[in-house]
Design an enzyme around this catalytic site. Structure first.
Site, short mmCIF file in Angstrom:
data_model
loop_
_atom_site.label_atom_id
_atom_site.label_comp_id
_atom_site.label_asym_id
_atom_site.label_seq_id
_atom_site.Cartn_x
_atom_site.Cartn_y
_atom_site.Cartn_z
N ASP A 51 40.27 36.78 39.71
CA ASP A 51 39.80 35.43 39.96
C ASP A 51 38.73 35.54 41.02
O ASP A 51 38.94 36.18 42.06
CB ASP A 51 40.92 34.50 40.42
N ARG B 111 33.28 42.24 43.16
CA ARG B 111 34.22 42.77 42.16
C ARG B 111 34.27 44.28 42.23
O ARG B 111 35.33 44.89 42.10
CB ARG B 111 33.81 42.28 40.77
N ASN C 70 36.31 36.61 29.39
CA ASN C 70 34.92 36.56 29.85
C ASN C 70 34.24 37.90 29.52
O ASN C 70 34.64 38.95 30.02
CB ASN C 70 34.90 36.28 31.35
N ASP D 235 24.61 34.44 39.50
CA ASP D 235 23.79 35.59 39.90
C ASP D 235 22.30 35.27 40.09
O ASP D 235 21.68 35.78 41.02
CB ASP D 235 23.96 36.74 38.91
#
Length: 201
Positions: A69, A180, A9, A154
């Site tokens: 994850d 994160r 990603n 987002d």
């Protein structure tokens, strides 16, 4: 020890490189491919460990593999999409398709905004250890996307204490408050310990 992120990603790679530096390698840089990994654990931590272990087994002992994850959970939807955030609209679904499905679920219920939270589980595998750390970001989801920054959900997530979505907020703000970022803050000293331990051998 090399640092490898078990993800293809681009958005995640960018966020992790901002935290760990350009020496952080992606899976395709070290393997030449992005292997198919079956993420069948019932929670974020289990799926992060599956990814980290799979890549660590292929790369050997001189590597620390970092796997993330993460996803968004909406209590109104019984916690969905949760661990299925990346494939909420089906296998191979785009970020946009997943976001629009969540928007559709809100509209079905006649809800314009409702509490939600992001979870990030980061697994570290290497140097003889396996460790998982977590970070959370609470806020609300809304039924109309706003802004083009960030990725995933987002544009419909408003963090607690703000009146704009992550799609509208400056990236530097997200880098400080995100789920994160919080998990990375816990992972960074653990990685430092592993690297120093290896240097002393």
């Amino acid at each position: 020890m090399k640092l490898v992120l078990a993800s293809g990603n681009r958005g995640k790679l960018r966020e992790f490189r901002e935290a760990f530096g350009q020496e952080l390698l992606s899976m395709d840089e070290v393997l030449g491919e992005e292997p198919v990994i079956v993420e069948d654990a019932p929670d974020f931590a289990g799926n992060a460990l599956i990814k980290a272990r799979t890549i660590a087994e292929r790369l050997g002992p001189d590597v620390i593999v970092i796997a993330d994850d993460s996803g968004i959970s909406v209590p109104l939807l019984d916690g969905a999409p949760g661990i299925y955030s990346a494939r909420y609209a089906g296998e191979g679904a785009s970020d946009r398709e997943n976001l629009l499905k969540l928007v559709g679920e809100l509209k079905k219920r006649g809800v314009k905004r409702t509490p939600a939270y992001y979870t990030a589980a980061i697994a570290l595998v290497g140097g003889g250890i396996e460790q998982v750390v977590h970070g959370w970001m609470h806020g609300e989801v809304i039924d109309e996307p706003r802004g083009k920054k960030g990725f995933g959900y987002d544009p419909i997530f408003i963090p607690e204490g703000y009146d704009r979505t992550l799609g509208e907020l400056d990236e530097s703000i997200k880098a400080k408050i995100s789920h994160r970022a919080k998990a990375i803050g816990l992972a960074r000293p653990l990685i430092g310990l592993l690297q120093r331990k290896e240097e002393r051998r």
